[in-house]
Design an enzyme around this catalytic site. Structure first.
Site, PDB file in Angstrom:
ATOM      1  N   HIS A   1     -39.509  65.300 -46.258  1.00 18.34           N
ATOM      2  CA  HIS A   1     -39.025  65.976 -47.470  1.00 18.34           C
ATOM      3  C   HIS A   1     -37.514  65.796 -47.583  1.00 18.34           C
ATOM      4  O   HIS A   1     -36.798  65.722 -46.584  1.00 18.34           O
ATOM      5  CB  HIS A   1     -39.379  67.460 -47.410  1.00 18.34           C
ATOM      6  CG  HIS A   1     -39.180  68.179 -48.701  1.00 18.34           C
ATOM      7  ND1 HIS A   1     -37.932  68.629 -49.107  1.00 18.34           N
ATOM      8  CD2 HIS A   1     -40.050  68.524 -49.690  1.00 18.34           C
ATOM      9  CE1 HIS A   1     -38.057  69.216 -50.283  1.00 18.34           C
ATOM     10  NE2 HIS A   1     -39.323  69.171 -50.665  1.00 18.34           N
TER      11      HIS A   1
ATOM     12  N   GLU B   1     -39.767  62.104 -54.757  1.00 20.13           N
ATOM     13  CA  GLU B   1     -38.817  63.176 -55.079  1.00 20.13           C
ATOM     14  C   GLU B   1     -37.497  62.565 -55.552  1.00 20.13           C
ATOM     15  O   GLU B   1     -36.690  62.144 -54.723  1.00 20.13           O
ATOM     16  CB  GLU B   1     -38.481  63.992 -53.833  1.00 20.13           C
ATOM     17  CG  GLU B   1     -39.568  64.764 -53.165  1.00 20.13           C
ATOM     18  CD  GLU B   1     -38.950  65.516 -51.990  1.00 20.13           C
ATOM     19  OE1 GLU B   1     -38.676  66.712 -52.149  1.00 20.13           O
ATOM     20  OE2 GLU B   1     -38.706  64.892 -50.940  1.00 20.13           O
TER      21      GLU B   1
END
EC number: 5.3.1.1
Length: 249
Positions: A94, A166
């Protein structure tokens, strides 16, 4: 045909009691839904939330994992421990781990392989920062992260891999990626995987969008050819904002 995978990453939010209450509400609201759903609470709530999800159509996810298998690694949580709690999916790489905690591609790849070798599913997160986006380096950065993250991953394990794109520049900056922009990057990710593993695996790969998906933009994003779901942060913290996303397709 690829199905939709709608996942909530609760990050460092919710007490255990709050997490259980939200999980109970989501199980009720998503019961019988046609897609794949997942929620990833904090480590401290995994056991309690896992008990709520047992027997439901909502998968239990973890937000991170150690690259080590076992042993003297203070503060780390192994994939074996996650599996023992009933975790089915693990988020790796992430942006908040890459850029906030200094995780590099080598470490992320070790985590990816550790998860897959255990038989669990992994969500590999990739994405470019604002300066990389403004320099026109999106495809280069994302392609490098995909190749490095999947290095030495056997094609026979790719059915357990999801990639989440992302665009870090579109998270909390006031800037947004249009559905067409997001889809173009997803298409590039699929082309990179096609080069690595062939057309069949690339076409079957689920690619989520993780750039501030909300009820207001979910339908338009998920209508794009290469966007197969969402890895949702803030909008996953309340059923009132998460469920409409899950029901938008």
């Amino acid at each position: 045909m690829r199905g939709y995978f709608i996942a909530g990453n609760w990050k460092m939010h919710k007490t255990c009691a709050e997490a259980v209450a939200l999980a109970q509400e989501l199980v009720r609201e998503l019961r019988g839904g046609p897609h794949t759903y997942m929620i990833a609470p904090s480590f401290t709530a995994l056991d309690a939330v896992g008990k709520v999800l047992r027997g439901s159509n909502v998968l239990l996810g973890a937000q991170d994992v150690s690259s080590e298998e076992w042993g003297a690694h203070t503060g780390e949580v192994s994939v074996l421990q996650l599996e023992d709690l009933g975790v089915q999916v693990v988020i790796v790489g992430h942006s908040e781990r890459r850029h906030g905690r200094g995780e590099n591609d080598k470490l992320i790849n070790q985590k990816v392989r550790r998860v897959l070798e255990s038989g669990l599913r992994v969500i590999l997160c990739v994405g470019e920062r604002l300066q990389e986006y403004e320099a026109g380096c999106t495809n280069e950065v994302v392609g490098t992260q995909v190749r490095a993250g999947m290095a030495d991953v056997c094609g026979s394990l790719m059915h357990n891999v999801t990639v989440a794109y992302e665009p870090v520049w579109a998270i909390g900056t006031g800037k947004t990626a249009t559905p067409a922009q997001a889809n173009a990057v997803h298409a590039h990710i699929r082309s990179v995987v096609r080069e690595m593993y062939g057309a069949a695996i690339a076409e079957a790969l689920c690619i989520q969008y993780g750039g501030s998906m909300k009820a207001e933009n979910a339908r338009a994003l998920l209508a794009e050819e290469h966007i197969d779901g969402g890895l949702i942060g803030g909008a996953s913290l309340e059923a009132a904002s998460f469920v409409p996303i899950a029901r938008s397709v």
